[in-house]
Design a protein around this motif. Sequence first.
Motif: not given
Length: 459
Positions: A245-246, A308, A311, A388, A405
């Motif tokens: 993460h991330p 996300l 990604h 996106d 989410t």
Amino acid sequence: MADERERAEHGRRLGEELASKDVTAVAVTFVDNSGITRFKGVPVGVLKRAAAFGVGATPVFDAFGADDLIADTPIANPAGDLRLRPDLDRLVPLAGQPGWAWAPGDRYAQDGSAHPGCARLLLGRMVERLAGRGLVASAGIELEWVIFQEGHGDEPEPVATGPAYGLGRLVEVSDYAADLLRALAAQGVQVAQFHPEYAASQFELSVAPADPVAAADTSVLVRSTIRAVAARHGLLVSFAPTVYHPGVGNGGHVHLSLARDGRNVFAGGPGPHGLTPEAEAFTAGILARLPALLAVGAPSVASYLRLLPSHWAGVYACWGWENREAALRLVTGSAAEAAESDRAANLEIKCFDLAANPYLLLAALLAAGSAGLDERPALPEPVQVNPDSLTGEERDRLGVTRLPTELAASVEAFAKEAAITDALGPVLTETLLALRRAEIDKYTNATPQEIIAATRWRY
């Protein structure tokens, strides 16, 4: 009794054959509702009896969380027992674990009836329902994993430091990779591709398509082999949805296709990019139910750290031709492969990961697609850009929505989706809801780092 005698004789013959190959025992596996593969070991000398009658397995396993804590569900009752019966047609000696063989198991009640919580038997029934429509399903599950140094701590060290998709990364794990491919070949697994992935020390492997039950079986076998060969090289692997993460997580993309009379319905049709009306309806059925399907295919709180935008995780509910940012990617192959397009065309679902029970996930997908075949909804126009990058107005016009989410939103959608819950039945549905809600409660105040640390070695 005739069936039991036949199974016993089959088990006896296989037990003798395995003993002649220095195999000591068979790991009979099933996957629980939290995506963990559990097993019972059967010495080859008693495989005859296990084949005929199965081995004992408590139904409480259905209520195990990934952390091995038992959720509060009606099925979590210490009274009662099931019989785990190996499928001897799938039995194979394990090249990565000498002395052991493996077979997937089906779970039955003691009176011989199918256990309503057995995801493998459920998937078989869903395949049969499609066959009743004259449709034959094929599936494959891609596997992504990260390789670490043995002796891990809170922040384990990746083995390979080479660039994403780079040949240099292969050099760092060349012996392990070669042994892995040899082991899979010895076990009869047809590998289609193996390559480094995007995240540090991450790799991906895909296998040839098969009928859905066999595809789920193979997913279990391949994961175990990846882990076993790594252990023999002093390495550790993680299939967890998120390990950094991330960062980019491990996906478990599903590929699906249907055939009627030997012809792939995802090719050669009058619809966009060669889709037939049946393929359009099947795809639309899955697309409309993606939020609910995430409760099965992205079943961990950790799964939502992976989902996300930008990604390649497919976090927008839309479809597109070869679009790796769409939740549903229509794969058709290159123009040069046109002669083989009938074989190659398939639907890739990108928003799932390897915390999912593969049998349960494929059963839920077939239920959603079958609902589309019943309803014949219109498939929206494809999206050929990163969703996106679109404005909110553009997404509204195209009917593109952001997938949940967090796990809680997926669970809420799942609870309301009759096409899926009716197919799974009340026992599985109630158990899944209890397990997901228990995990949500456990991690309510946890940080991403704490969630990753708690789940990294569970998958």
